[in-house]
Design a protein around this motif. Sequence first.
Motif, PDB file in Angstrom:
ATOM      1  N   ALA A 218     108.801  29.306 -30.467  1.00 41.24           N
ATOM      2  CA  ALA A 218     109.067  27.865 -30.602  1.00 41.24           C
ATOM      3  C   ALA A 218     107.745  27.098 -30.533  1.00 41.24           C
ATOM      4  O   ALA A 218     106.892  27.401 -29.688  1.00 41.24           O
ATOM      5  CB  ALA A 218     110.011  27.405 -29.495  1.00 41.24           C
TER       6      ALA A 218
ATOM      7  N   PHE B 270     114.225  33.729 -24.835  1.00 41.19           N
ATOM      8  CA  PHE B 270     113.551  32.961 -25.885  1.00 41.19           C
ATOM      9  C   PHE B 270     113.080  33.952 -26.943  1.00 41.19           C
ATOM     10  O   PHE B 270     113.022  35.146 -26.692  1.00 41.19           O
ATOM     11  CB  PHE B 270     112.334  32.213 -25.310  1.00 41.19           C
ATOM     12  CG  PHE B 270     112.693  31.272 -24.189  1.00 41.19           C
ATOM     13  CD1 PHE B 270     113.046  29.963 -24.460  1.00 41.19           C
ATOM     14  CD2 PHE B 270     112.702  31.713 -22.880  1.00 41.19           C
ATOM     15  CE1 PHE B 270     113.402  29.103 -23.429  1.00 41.19           C
ATOM     16  CE2 PHE B 270     113.060  30.862 -21.844  1.00 41.19           C
ATOM     17  CZ  PHE B 270     113.412  29.552 -22.122  1.00 41.19           C
TER      18      PHE B 270
ATOM     19  N   GLU C 282     112.042  22.162 -21.669  1.00 40.15           N
ATOM     20  CA  GLU C 282     112.809  21.610 -22.809  1.00 40.15           C
ATOM     21  C   GLU C 282     114.276  21.993 -22.623  1.00 40.15           C
ATOM     22  O   GLU C 282     114.556  23.076 -22.102  1.00 40.15           O
ATOM     23  CB  GLU C 282     112.335  22.277 -24.108  1.00 40.15           C
ATOM     24  CG  GLU C 282     111.063  21.732 -24.673  1.00 40.15           C
ATOM     25  CD  GLU C 282     111.287  20.525 -25.559  1.00 40.15           C
ATOM     26  OE1 GLU C 282     112.124  20.591 -26.469  1.00 40.15           O
ATOM     27  OE2 GLU C 282     110.591  19.520 -25.309  1.00 40.15           O
TER      28      GLU C 282
ATOM     29  N   TYR D 215     117.575  23.818 -23.161  1.00 37.17           N
ATOM     30  CA  TYR D 215     117.664  25.177 -23.705  1.00 37.17           C
ATOM     31  C   TYR D 215     118.355  25.173 -25.064  1.00 37.17           C
ATOM     32  O   TYR D 215     119.411  24.564 -25.231  1.00 37.17           O
ATOM     33  CB  TYR D 215     118.408  26.100 -22.735  1.00 37.17           C
ATOM     34  CG  TYR D 215     118.378  27.537 -23.199  1.00 37.17           C
ATOM     35  CD1 TYR D 215     117.174  28.243 -23.222  1.00 37.17           C
ATOM     36  CD2 TYR D 215     119.524  28.174 -23.659  1.00 37.17           C
ATOM     37  CE1 TYR D 215     117.115  29.548 -23.681  1.00 37.17           C
ATOM     38  CE2 TYR D 215     119.481  29.488 -24.113  1.00 37.17           C
ATOM     39  CZ  TYR D 215     118.273  30.163 -24.118  1.00 37.17           C
ATOM     40  OH  TYR D 215     118.218  31.464 -24.576  1.00 37.17           O
ATOM     41  N   ASP D 216     117.747  25.866 -26.026  1.00 37.32           N
ATOM     42  CA  ASP D 216     118.308  25.948 -27.373  1.00 37.32           C
ATOM     43  C   ASP D 216     119.270  27.144 -27.445  1.00 37.32           C
ATOM     44  O   ASP D 216     118.841  28.291 -27.343  1.00 37.32           O
ATOM     45  CB  ASP D 216     117.150  26.117 -28.376  1.00 37.32           C
ATOM     46  CG  ASP D 216     117.621  26.002 -29.818  1.00 37.32           C
ATOM     47  OD1 ASP D 216     118.855  25.972 -30.031  1.00 37.32           O
ATOM     48  OD2 ASP D 216     116.755  25.947 -30.710  1.00 37.32           O
ATOM     49  N   GLU D 217     120.552  26.826 -27.625  1.00 36.55           N
ATOM     50  CA  GLU D 217     121.576  27.884 -27.642  1.00 36.55           C
ATOM     51  C   GLU D 217     121.561  28.690 -28.948  1.00 36.55           C
ATOM     52  O   GLU D 217     122.344  29.628 -29.100  1.00 36.55           O
ATOM     53  CB  GLU D 217     122.989  27.291 -27.462  1.00 36.55           C
ATOM     54  CG  GLU D 217     123.209  26.515 -26.169  1.00 36.55           C
ATOM     55  CD  GLU D 217     123.271  27.398 -24.931  1.00 36.55           C
ATOM     56  OE1 GLU D 217     123.467  28.618 -25.077  1.00 36.55           O
ATOM     57  OE2 GLU D 217     123.092  26.847 -23.821  1.00 36.55           O
ATOM     58  N   GLU D 218     120.666  28.313 -29.853  1.00 35.06           N
ATOM     59  CA  GLU D 218     120.637  28.974 -31.173  1.00 35.06           C
ATOM     60  C   GLU D 218     120.502  30.487 -31.035  1.00 35.06           C
ATOM     61  O   GLU D 218     121.177  31.263 -31.727  1.00 35.06           O
ATOM     62  CB  GLU D 218     119.456  28.380 -31.968  1.00 35.06           C
ATOM     63  CG  GLU D 218     119.097  29.083 -33.263  1.00 35.06           C
ATOM     64  CD  GLU D 218     118.181  30.294 -33.107  1.00 35.06           C
ATOM     65  OE1 GLU D 218     118.329  31.222 -33.914  1.00 35.06           O
ATOM     66  OE2 GLU D 218     117.353  30.338 -32.169  1.00 35.06           O
TER      67      GLU D 218
END
Length: 402
Positions: free
Chosen positions: A49, A244, A290, A292-295
Motif C-alpha cells: 500500500a 497486509f 489507517e 483497515y482495508d478489508e479488500e
Amino acid sequence: MRELERISTKLAKFRPSLTLELKSLAAEREERGLPVYDFGLGETKGELAPHIREAGIRAYREGQTMYGDPAGLIELRRSVLEWLGLQDRYGPENVVITAGAKQSLLNIFLSVCNPADTVLFDAAPWVSYQPLAIAAYASPIMVLPRAGELNRLKVSPADLKRNLKMRPHARLFLLNSPVNPTGQLYSADEVEALLQVCVEHGIFFVLDRLYWRIVFEGRTYPEPRVDDETRPWLIQVDGISKNFRRTGGLRIGWSVAPVDVTRAMVNLQSHYTSGPAVPTQYSALAAITEPYDEELCRALQGKRDLLRKEAEALAYVEVWPTPASFYSFWDVRGVFGKRAPDGRLLESSSDVAEYLVQAAGVVTGPGTAFMQDGYLRVSFATPDDQIVAGVRAAATALEQLS
Ligand code: PLP
C-alpha cells in the motif's frame, strides 16, 4: 574436528524446512520448462500500500535512522494497542516491537522459561515454534487433542488439563488462532476456556494472533478476556506480516504482555538487537493507523471458495473447511498405500507432497513439517488462474495412482 562438533549440539540438530527441499524440486521442473504451481507460500502477493511505502521513504528522508528505543517507537506501541482495541487495558509499557512476530516468540520463551521448562503447543504447531523453544532451552510438547480430527485438531480444556497434570514444569501454553497450518479459528468460548485453565494453573497463555484480520464470512476475531484476573498470564503476539499485502519482509511484529515480562524482553532486546529497524517501524505505524482495508480478506475469501470448488475433483483427498487464514488443509491419508506410475509407494505426507511436485509441479507444505503426517497445507494466497490450473494438475496426478 568434525563439522558437527564445531556447531553446538542444539543448533546442529536444526533441520532446514521441508518446504525448501520441495522448492528445489520445483526449480528443477521450471528449468525443464514445465509448469509449477506454488501453494507453499506463507504470504500474500500484490502491491505494498502506498501509505506504508511512503512512510518508510519519509523516515529515511528525514534521517530517522539513529538508534531508537529498544522497546520500539512510543507512537507505534500506542498504536498497537489501538489496533488491537486494548488502549484502555494496557499502556505502552506493555508493548515490545520486534523484528517480526518470530522475535516476539523467542523473547517470550527466553524471558519466562528456565532451562528444561515445558512449553505446550497445539496439535499442529507452526514450523518454527519448536526450534524457537529449543533455542531458549525449553522443551516443546504438543498437546494432542482426544477429539482429534473430529474437532479439526483443536485443543480442548480437558486436553490441556491432562497435559498439565503430566508436566509440572509447564510454563506456558501457546495457542495459535487462526491456526497456521489448519486454517481453523478458535471460538470465543474455546479461547476463554483455555485461558481459564492457564490462569487457574498459573501458567502463561500466549496467543499468536498473526492472521487475526483474515477471518471469513464477516466473523469478528474472538478476543481473549483482558481483566485483572487474566492480565498477569496473558501474552498476545501479532505483527504486520500477514494482514497486509507484501509486508512480511518489513519484519515488524509485537507482543503485549504484563509489565514484568515486557521489561525482561526489552532488557534482552536492548542487548541483542536494540529494537527493529526504525524506518520500517514508521511503515508499520502507517499500516496500522489507517482504517483497515478489508479488500485483502475479501479477495482471500474468493480464493478460498475457488479452491474449495476445484478441489471437489480431487480423488482420495478430504479438504477441511477454512474459516480463517489463507491455508487450506488437506487430509491425504486416503493416498497412503497407493503407488505412483513409476511404482513408488506413497506412505507419508512428504511422499505425497514430493509426488505432487514431480508429477504435477504442485508445491504444498507436507504435514510432517507441522507434526501431523497425513495432511498437506495448501496456501491459496496465489493468483486465481494458478489455483485453477494447479488443483486440476493435482487432480490429474492423483488419478494416475493405483
Ligand atoms: N506465527 C505464525 C503462526 C506464523 O505463520 C508466522 C509466519 O509465518 C509467524 C508467527 C512469524 O511471523 P513473522 O514473519 O512476523 O516473524
